[in-house]
Design an enzyme around this catalytic site. Structure first.
Site, PDB file in Angstrom:
ATOM      1  N   HIS A 251       0.837  -1.216   0.000  1.00 35.83           N
ATOM      2  CA  HIS A 251       0.000   0.000   0.000  1.00 35.83           C
ATOM      3  C   HIS A 251       0.869   1.262   0.000  1.00 35.83           C
ATOM      4  O   HIS A 251       0.805   2.087  -0.906  1.00 35.83           O
ATOM      5  CB  HIS A 251      -0.852   0.053   1.272  1.00 35.83           C
ATOM      6  CG  HIS A 251      -1.702  -1.135   1.542  1.00 35.83           C
ATOM      7  ND1 HIS A 251      -2.803  -1.444   0.798  1.00 35.83           N
ATOM      8  CD2 HIS A 251      -1.616  -2.090   2.504  1.00 35.83           C
ATOM      9  CE1 HIS A 251      -3.375  -2.536   1.291  1.00 35.83           C
ATOM     10  NE2 HIS A 251      -2.676  -2.952   2.328  1.00 35.83           N
TER      11      HIS A 251
HETATM   12  C1  BDR Z   1      -3.019   1.099   5.300  1.00 33.05           C
HETATM   13  O1  BDR Z   1      -3.306   0.649   6.625  1.00 33.05           O
HETATM   14  C2  BDR Z   1      -2.124   0.331   7.297  1.00 33.05           C
HETATM   15  O2  BDR Z   1      -2.251  -0.860   8.034  1.00 33.05           O
HETATM   16  C3  BDR Z   1      -1.035   0.259   6.254  1.00 33.05           C
HETATM   17  O3  BDR Z   1       0.207   0.680   6.789  1.00 33.05           O
HETATM   18  C4  BDR Z   1      -1.514   1.176   5.169  1.00 33.05           C
HETATM   19  O4  BDR Z   1      -1.073   2.502   5.376  1.00 33.05           O
HETATM   20  C5  BDR Z   1      -3.694   0.147   4.330  1.00 33.05           C
HETATM   21  O5  BDR Z   1      -5.070   0.134   4.523  1.00 33.05           O
END
Ligand code: BDR
Ligand code: CA
Length: 322
Positions: A251
């Site tokens: 992500h």
């Molecule tokens: C986001 O949520 C967090 O757990 C990750 O680091 C990322 O920024 C993804 O939904």
């Protein structure tokens, strides 16, 4: 790859809640810096994946891993603006960095708070000169903009990981984690009229670390290649089991990849809003994909990535680290 001239090299601040994919994003940025593709000005930390005591310490440990104890690291908000903190230790582990052995960081924590640092830096900066990259809940940035709207002048663009529309969600059936943790902060940012490049699950679920991609990192002849491969391996278990993905989605690194090489990604300009009320749809996004609302677009909503080229750049950047 398009070569950037010196004046075009983005100056970035990463606002982060490390977190394993945040760790991948920070190391990615430090590698890209060695490649001359960006300048990292600072890391500002926020509570999110784990509480702030861990996120600020993890950010400093990650700088140590890259031999970069010169990177200024700041601590910011301990809590979302209104809600109590929700964490994601089921994905990132109790410390936020999986099973990695953690040491007492050499990289110092700056005495100034994140909010005061952001206000001062963005107010004093040349107009539209700094890219703010937000890969955790948006609490710090929203608080800075509320406290001193003039600091907007220094922001070139806001590159954000958060939200979901065309994809499944990851914290409730209707909401993505970063935006669900602090929907009020997200609303403040969406209404800021700043140029927003948004990386929702719609695109990040197309940037998964498959086994061959992980093996390439593990085979790098440095310490950080195998280190990040091990971290991403434990992180991937969750998304493979929960969503049947081919590997853990990177992500947060998507935002960094975009800053260095925008043509890796495809976006559509849309009007987007978020539900801030507590209830079934808390943190859910309304995205006016087919312009039913007759409202001016407020975000570039990313939905495609050239995944192989993205992972090539990621691996190349990690190979530049110790
Ligand atoms: C986001 O949520 C967090 O757990 C990750 O680091 C990322 O920024 C993804 O939904
Ligand atoms: Ca994050």
């Amino acid at each position: 790859m398009t070569q950037l001239s010196h004046s075009e090299i983005p100056n970035i601040i990463i606002d982060t809640d490390p977190g394993i994919d945040d760790c991948a994003a920070i190391l990615f940025a430090l590698g890209l810096e060695k490649m001359g593709l960006l300048n990292l000005l600072a890391l500002t930390t926020v509570a999110g994946n784990v509480p702030l005591d861990y996120t600020q310490k993890n950010a400093r440990i990650i700088c140590d891993w890259a031999d970069r104890s010169d990177v200024p690291v700041y601590a910011g908000a301990k809590q979302p603006i209104i809600k109590s903190l929700i964490t994601a230790d089921d994905v990132h582990g109790n410390t936020g960095l999986g099973d990695a052995p953690l040491h007492e960081p050499k990289t110092p924590l700056q005495a100034q708070s994140t909010i005061s640092f952001l206000i001062q830096t963005l107010t004093e900066a040349e107009k539209n000169s700094i890219t703010l990259c937000a890969i955790g809940p948006l609490t710090n940035i929203a608080l800075a903009l509320k406290a001193n709207p003039e600091c907007k002048q220094g922001i070139k663009e806001l590159v954000i990981m958060g939200g979901s529309y065309l994809n499944i969600c990851n914290i409730t059936p209707n909401a993505e984690f970063n935006f669900f943790v602090d929907p009020i902060a997200t609303k403040i940012i969406l209404e800021s009229e700043l140029p927003i490049r948004l990386f929702p699950l719609d695109v990040t679920h197309k940037a998964c670390i498959t086994t061959p991609r992980m093996d390439q990192l593990r085979q790098l002849a440095n310490k950080n290649g195998p280190r990040i491969a091990n971290l991403l391996q434990s992180y991937s278990r969750y998304d493979i089991q929960e969503f049947g993905l081919e590997g853990g989605p990177l992500h947060d690194p998507c935002t960094i990849g975009y800053i260095a090489q925008p043509d890796l990604f495809t976006a559509k300009a849309v009007f987007a809003d978020i539900e801030t009320n507590h209830g079934l749809m808390e943190g859910a996004m309304q995205v006016d994909w087919n312009q039913k609302l007759d409202k001016k677009p407020n975000v570039d909503w990313f939905y495609e990535v050239k995944a192989d080229a993205f992972f090539e750049l990621f691996t190349q950047a990690i190979s530049k680290l110790p």
